[in-house]
Scaffold this motif. Structure first.
Motif, PDB file in Angstrom:
ATOM      1  N   LEU A  50      33.872  39.776  38.479  1.00  0.00           N
ATOM      2  CA  LEU A  50      34.451  38.433  38.585  1.00  0.00           C
ATOM      3  C   LEU A  50      33.796  37.645  39.711  1.00  0.00           C
ATOM      4  O   LEU A  50      33.539  36.442  39.575  1.00  0.00           O
ATOM      5  CB  LEU A  50      35.964  38.529  38.803  1.00  0.00           C
ATOM      6  CG  LEU A  50      36.781  39.082  37.635  1.00  0.00           C
ATOM      7  CD1 LEU A  50      38.254  39.157  38.003  1.00  0.00           C
ATOM      8  CD2 LEU A  50      36.599  38.232  36.387  1.00  0.00           C
ATOM      9  N   ASN A  51      33.529  38.304  40.818  1.00  0.00           N
ATOM     10  CA  ASN A  51      32.848  37.615  41.926  1.00  0.00           C
ATOM     11  C   ASN A  51      31.444  37.175  41.520  1.00  0.00           C
ATOM     12  O   ASN A  51      31.014  36.056  41.829  1.00  0.00           O
ATOM     13  CB  ASN A  51      32.788  38.533  43.145  1.00  0.00           C
ATOM     14  CG  ASN A  51      34.113  38.614  43.880  1.00  0.00           C
ATOM     15  OD1 ASN A  51      34.877  37.653  43.899  1.00  0.00           O
ATOM     16  ND2 ASN A  51      34.396  39.753  44.492  1.00  0.00           N
ATOM     17  N   LYS A  52      30.718  38.034  40.810  1.00  0.00           N
ATOM     18  CA  LYS A  52      29.367  37.684  40.372  1.00  0.00           C
ATOM     19  C   LYS A  52      29.374  36.517  39.390  1.00  0.00           C
ATOM     20  O   LYS A  52      28.431  35.726  39.345  1.00  0.00           O
ATOM     21  CB  LYS A  52      28.692  38.900  39.742  1.00  0.00           C
ATOM     22  CG  LYS A  52      28.291  39.974  40.735  1.00  0.00           C
ATOM     23  CD  LYS A  52      27.610  41.149  40.049  1.00  0.00           C
ATOM     24  CE  LYS A  52      27.208  42.209  41.063  1.00  0.00           C
ATOM     25  NZ  LYS A  52      26.571  43.390  40.411  1.00  0.00           N
ATOM     26  N   LEU A  53      30.433  36.411  38.597  1.00  0.00           N
ATOM     27  CA  LEU A  53      30.533  35.352  37.592  1.00  0.00           C
ATOM     28  C   LEU A  53      31.150  34.074  38.155  1.00  0.00           C
ATOM     29  O   LEU A  53      31.345  33.098  37.419  1.00  0.00           O
ATOM     30  CB  LEU A  53      31.356  35.840  36.398  1.00  0.00           C
ATOM     31  CG  LEU A  53      30.758  36.998  35.593  1.00  0.00           C
ATOM     32  CD1 LEU A  53      31.736  37.472  34.521  1.00  0.00           C
ATOM     33  CD2 LEU A  53      29.439  36.589  34.953  1.00  0.00           C
ATOM     34  N   GLY A  54      31.467  34.072  39.436  1.00  0.00           N
ATOM     35  CA  GLY A  54      32.055  32.888  40.046  1.00  0.00           C
ATOM     36  C   GLY A  54      33.523  32.709  39.749  1.00  0.00           C
ATOM     37  O   GLY A  54      34.071  31.613  39.926  1.00  0.00           O
ATOM     38  N   CYS A  55      34.195  33.782  39.310  1.00  0.00           N
ATOM     39  CA  CYS A  55      35.623  33.714  38.964  1.00  0.00           C
ATOM     40  C   CYS A  55      36.487  34.459  39.968  1.00  0.00           C
ATOM     41  O   CYS A  55      37.644  34.770  39.694  1.00  0.00           O
ATOM     42  CB  CYS A  55      35.858  34.296  37.572  1.00  0.00           C
ATOM     43  SG  CYS A  55      35.038  33.412  36.242  1.00  0.00           S
ATOM     44  N   GLY A  56      35.926  34.771  41.129  1.00  0.00           N
ATOM     45  CA  GLY A  56      36.644  35.604  42.087  1.00  0.00           C
ATOM     46  C   GLY A  56      37.536  34.859  43.055  1.00  0.00           C
ATOM     47  O   GLY A  56      38.213  35.472  43.877  1.00  0.00           O
ATOM     48  N   LYS A  57      37.576  33.531  42.943  1.00  0.00           N
ATOM     49  CA  LYS A  57      38.411  32.737  43.857  1.00  0.00           C
ATOM     50  C   LYS A  57      39.897  33.017  43.606  1.00  0.00           C
ATOM     51  O   LYS A  57      40.337  33.148  42.473  1.00  0.00           O
ATOM     52  CB  LYS A  57      38.125  31.249  43.654  1.00  0.00           C
ATOM     53  CG  LYS A  57      39.050  30.326  44.442  1.00  0.00           C
ATOM     54  CD  LYS A  57      38.949  28.892  43.951  1.00  0.00           C
ATOM     55  CE  LYS A  57      40.044  28.034  44.567  1.00  0.00           C
ATOM     56  NZ  LYS A  57      40.096  26.678  43.983  1.00  0.00           N
ATOM     57  N   ALA A  58      40.650  33.087  44.686  1.00  0.00           N
ATOM     58  CA  ALA A  58      42.122  33.167  44.620  1.00  0.00           C
ATOM     59  C   ALA A  58      42.610  34.345  43.793  1.00  0.00           C
ATOM     60  O   ALA A  58      43.547  34.225  43.014  1.00  0.00           O
ATOM     61  CB  ALA A  58      42.696  31.857  44.078  1.00  0.00           C
ATOM     62  N   ILE A  59      41.964  35.512  43.955  1.00  0.00           N
ATOM     63  CA  ILE A  59      42.419  36.735  43.287  1.00  0.00           C
ATOM     64  C   ILE A  59      43.005  37.673  44.325  1.00  0.00           C
ATOM     65  O   ILE A  59      42.426  37.889  45.387  1.00  0.00           O
ATOM     66  CB  ILE A  59      41.272  37.421  42.526  1.00  0.00           C
ATOM     67  CG1 ILE A  59      40.860  36.569  41.330  1.00  0.00           C
ATOM     68  CG2 ILE A  59      41.681  38.808  42.058  1.00  0.00           C
ATOM     69  CD1 ILE A  59      39.733  37.161  40.512  1.00  0.00           C
ATOM     70  N   ASN A  60      44.172  38.220  44.009  1.00  0.00           N
ATOM     71  CA  ASN A  60      44.897  39.087  44.916  1.00  0.00           C
ATOM     72  C   ASN A  60      45.227  40.395  44.194  1.00  0.00           C
ATOM     73  O   ASN A  60      45.575  40.384  43.015  1.00  0.00           O
ATOM     74  CB  ASN A  60      46.194  38.387  45.355  1.00  0.00           C
ATOM     75  CG  ASN A  60      47.020  39.224  46.303  1.00  0.00           C
ATOM     76  OD1 ASN A  60      46.510  39.726  47.296  1.00  0.00           O
ATOM     77  ND2 ASN A  60      48.300  39.377  46.002  1.00  0.00           N
ATOM     78  N   ILE A  61      45.083  41.532  44.873  1.00  0.00           N
ATOM     79  CA  ILE A  61      45.518  42.816  44.317  1.00  0.00           C
ATOM     80  C   ILE A  61      46.971  43.017  44.712  1.00  0.00           C
ATOM     81  O   ILE A  61      47.318  42.934  45.898  1.00  0.00           O
ATOM     82  CB  ILE A  61      44.658  43.983  44.842  1.00  0.00           C
ATOM     83  CG1 ILE A  61      43.184  43.741  44.511  1.00  0.00           C
ATOM     84  CG2 ILE A  61      45.140  45.299  44.240  1.00  0.00           C
ATOM     85  CD1 ILE A  61      42.867  43.637  43.046  1.00  0.00           C
ATOM     86  N   VAL A 102      36.720  43.389  39.869  1.00  0.00           N
ATOM     87  CA  VAL A 102      36.654  42.389  40.933  1.00  0.00           C
ATOM     88  C   VAL A 102      35.204  42.047  41.250  1.00  0.00           C
ATOM     89  O   VAL A 102      34.855  40.869  41.442  1.00  0.00           O
ATOM     90  CB  VAL A 102      37.384  42.907  42.189  1.00  0.00           C
ATOM     91  CG1 VAL A 102      37.072  42.018  43.398  1.00  0.00           C
ATOM     92  CG2 VAL A 102      38.889  42.944  41.949  1.00  0.00           C
ATOM     93  N   ALA A 103      34.326  43.048  41.281  1.00  0.00           N
ATOM     94  CA  ALA A 103      32.914  42.802  41.570  1.00  0.00           C
ATOM     95  C   ALA A 103      32.278  41.911  40.510  1.00  0.00           C
ATOM     96  O   ALA A 103      31.519  40.984  40.824  1.00  0.00           O
ATOM     97  CB  ALA A 103      32.163  44.131  41.668  1.00  0.00           C
TER      98      ALA A 103
END
Length: 360
Positions: A231-242, A228-229
């Protein structure tokens, strides 16, 4: 209803996306030995396989799945293969009839490290956003849910029952089951806490770590947190749910898993994950991760026949040149245009420019 692109447009854009990341197109045959699917029937989404007799009495099958074909034919000779496909699979429809269905996806086989997992997860996000800007990605980890099952110390046949409660987020029936099978109130409380984990991915990972009752759960939660960390750094963290209620077959999957959804479509349109156990089951070394986009779940939500333009220009004999000139100007602005003498049937369009009868 969400505003989805036409099927052909999606497949074309995704092929370009995967090729731009250095993935090679895989072209399987239309059929395989039936034994390949029979021996891995629990891996298949559809258990109904179309079979027919081949030469020398071989029983063949039209492929219901591409992943099994990839793993069956790949050499696993020490290198990492990055593949994508856009093929037809053959399954029963909701009405019971067999049909061919377009499916596209990605498979990576070989040395699967954290960078590789993150790249595939980013491709999942890019795939969903290509279909629609309104999407949601559910992430889970088979190690976490298997660790939870290990904590309950139940026999295999009862573990399957617990998985069914987990998938349904059914705390009530699990509590009754737990009492009947000698589990503690602490077990019931942990189950309830796990199934209710969700929301912001980073916060959900922290809650998952707090719920861990053994090393396997703690390790798996840490791996999810690392992913998750990144993905957030790569700008892909939008709309992700665990969401730990998504749990694939533990005989095949062993790590991160994901389900993808788009607005207006009631079922998942994408699924996949880490499936090293499938390679091992087929006598091959290495790791594997991949996903598939299910076009059959999307098709009823496509624009009819993919027909849509930004502008419809209506013309008559006197305004033909004017229509062509207006069309060219709009095309130069990046708009899509159809010119027509009449309003076409079964065709969707945005604005209308009517030049008939001397109109400007």
């Amino acid at each position: 209803m969400t505003n989805l692109k036409a099927e052909d447009a999606i497949l074309s854009e995704l092929a370009s996306l995967y090729e731009s990341r250095g993935y090679k197109r895989y072209k399987p045959g239309c059929f395989e030995d039936y034994s390949l699917y029979l021996e891995n029937i629990d891996f298949l989404i559809s258990k109904n396989v179309i079979t027919f007799s081949g030469a020398e009495g071989r029983l063949l099958a039209l492929r219901p799945d591409v992943t099994l074909s990839v793993i069956s034919h790949i050499q696993c000779c020490g290198q990492t293969d990055k593949l994508f496909y856009a093929e037809k699979v053959y399954r029963r429809s909701g009405g019971g009839e067999f049909r061919d269905i377009n499916q596209t996806g990605v498979e990576v086989v070989g040395n699967i490290d954290r960078a590789c997992e993150a790249e595939v997860a980013c491709l999942v996000v890019d795939t969903l956003s290509t279909v629609s800007g309104d999407y949601l990605l559910d992430l889970s980890h088979m190690g976490y849910t298997e660790g939870l099952m290990a904590a309950f110390n139940l026999p295999a046949e009862k573990k399957d029952r617990v998985y069914s409660y987990l998938r349904g987020k059914n705390v009530h029936d699990f509590a009754q089951f737990a009492i009947q099978n000698g589990l503690s109130q602490k077990d019931i409380d942990i189950f309830a806490r796990v199934v209710n984990i969700g929301g912001d991915a980073a916060e959900a990972v922290a809650r998952a770590q707090d719920c861990a009752v053994n090393d396997e759960m703690a390790r798996s939660a840490a791996e999810l947190g690392e992913l998750v960390a990144v993905l957030n750094k790569l700008g892909c963290g939008k709309a992700i749910n665990i969401n730990f209620s998504i749990a694939n077959n533990a005989d095949y999957y062993n790590g991160v898993i994901f389900n993808g959804y788009v607005g207006g479509v009631p079922r998942r349109v994408l699924s996949g994950g880490r499936y090293d156990k499938l390679l091992s089951k087929m006598g091959k070394n290495g790791g594997a991760i991949g996903f598939a986009l299910y076009m059959d779940e999307l098709e009823r939500y496509f624009r009819p026949d993919g027909n849509f333009v930004d502008f419809l220009i209506l013309y008559d004999d006197e305004s033909q040149l004017n229509a062509l000139e207006r069309s060219r100007a709009l095309l130069d602005e990046g708009k899509s245009v159809r010119i027509s003498r009449e309003v076409p049937q079964l065709f969707r369009f945005g604005k209308t420019v009517d030049l008939r009868g001397g109109k400007r």
